[in-house]
Design a protein around this motif. Structure first.
Motif, short mmCIF file in Angstrom:
data_model
loop_
_atom_site.label_atom_id
_atom_site.label_comp_id
_atom_site.label_asym_id
_atom_site.label_seq_id
_atom_site.Cartn_x
_atom_site.Cartn_y
_atom_site.Cartn_z
N LEU A 1 0.84 -1.20 0.00
CA LEU A 1 0.00 0.00 0.00
C LEU A 1 0.87 1.26 0.00
N TYR A 2 1.93 1.24 0.79
CA TYR A 2 2.87 2.37 0.84
C TYR A 2 3.47 2.62 -0.54
N ARG A 3 3.93 1.56 -1.20
CA ARG A 3 4.51 1.72 -2.55
C ARG A 3 3.47 2.26 -3.53
N GLN A 4 2.22 1.79 -3.42
CA GLN A 4 1.16 2.28 -4.31
C GLN A 4 0.90 3.77 -4.06
N PHE A 5 0.91 4.17 -2.79
CA PHE A 5 0.73 5.59 -2.46
C PHE A 5 1.85 6.43 -3.06
N THR B 1 -8.21 15.09 -7.40
CA THR B 1 -7.79 15.18 -6.01
C THR B 1 -6.72 16.25 -5.84
N LYS B 2 -6.95 17.14 -4.90
CA LYS B 2 -6.01 18.22 -4.61
C LYS B 2 -5.45 18.16 -3.19
N GLN B 3 -6.13 17.39 -2.30
CA GLN B 3 -5.72 17.28 -0.90
C GLN B 3 -5.79 15.84 -0.46
N LEU B 4 -5.06 15.54 0.63
CA LEU B 4 -5.06 14.20 1.19
C LEU B 4 -5.38 14.30 2.67
N GLY B 5 -6.35 13.49 3.13
CA GLY B 5 -6.70 13.48 4.54
C GLY B 5 -5.61 12.84 5.38
N SER B 6 -5.77 12.89 6.67
CA SER B 6 -4.77 12.38 7.60
C SER B 6 -5.11 10.95 8.01
N PHE B 7 -4.05 10.13 8.22
CA PHE B 7 -4.23 8.76 8.69
C PHE B 7 -4.18 8.68 10.21
N SER B 8 -3.46 9.58 10.83
CA SER B 8 -3.16 9.44 12.25
C SER B 8 -4.20 10.15 13.11
N LYS B 9 -4.25 9.73 14.37
CA LYS B 9 -5.14 10.36 15.34
C LYS B 9 -4.56 11.73 15.69
N PRO B 10 -5.43 12.69 16.01
CA PRO B 10 -4.90 13.98 16.45
C PRO B 10 -4.14 13.82 17.77
N LYS B 11 -3.09 14.60 17.92
CA LYS B 11 -2.29 14.52 19.15
C LYS B 11 -3.06 15.14 20.30
N VAL C 1 4.13 13.31 -1.80
CA VAL C 1 5.07 12.27 -1.38
C VAL C 1 5.61 12.52 0.03
N PRO C 2 6.05 13.75 0.37
CA PRO C 2 6.51 13.96 1.77
C PRO C 2 5.39 13.72 2.79
N ARG C 3 4.18 14.10 2.45
CA ARG C 3 3.04 13.90 3.34
C ARG C 3 2.77 12.42 3.54
N ILE C 4 2.83 11.66 2.45
CA ILE C 4 2.61 10.21 2.52
C ILE C 4 3.67 9.58 3.41
N ARG C 5 4.93 9.94 3.19
CA ARG C 5 6.02 9.39 4.01
C ARG C 5 5.83 9.72 5.48
N ASP C 6 5.46 10.96 5.75
CA ASP C 6 5.26 11.38 7.15
C ASP C 6 4.13 10.58 7.81
N GLU C 7 3.03 10.40 7.09
CA GLU C 7 1.89 9.66 7.65
C GLU C 7 2.26 8.21 7.95
N PHE C 8 2.94 7.56 7.02
CA PHE C 8 3.32 6.16 7.24
C PHE C 8 4.37 6.06 8.34
N ARG C 9 5.29 7.01 8.39
CA ARG C 9 6.32 6.99 9.43
C ARG C 9 5.66 7.18 10.81
#
Length: 82
Positions: free
Chosen positions: A14-18, A69-79, A29-37
């Motif tokens: 899934l990460y590679r597909q993203f 698509t112009k934006q990507l939602g967040s995967f993580s819970k809010p801090k 790409v930086p946003r995707i990496r940050d979310e997965f990290r």
């Protein structure tokens, strides 16, 4: 070298597909990496949470692949603030 579980292989795929889908969209790409990290900190034993995020990620990948698509939602819970 350790072997990956089926779920780990699915998440890595899934990460590679993203990354492939986000290549042509500036700033994704930086946003995707940050979310997965950020989500890589989830314990491997928390399978229900990982599966939930995996399914959610699949839906978001379909949205990302949409040419409009112009934006990507967040995967993580809010801090939480203390």
């Amino acid at each position: 070298m350790s072997r990956h579980s089926k779920l780990q292989k699915q998440v890595l795929a899934l990460y590679r597909q993203f990354l492939r889908a986000g290549r042509d969209k500036p700033g994704f790409v930086p946003r995707i990496r940050d979310e997965f990290r950020e989500n890589s900190r989830i314990k491997k034993t928390d399978v229900m949470h990982i599966e939930y995020l995996y399914r959610r990620g699949q839906r978001q990948l379909e949205q990302l692949r949409d040419v409009n698509t112009k934006q990507l939602g967040s995967f993580s819970k809010p801090k939480e603030h203390s």
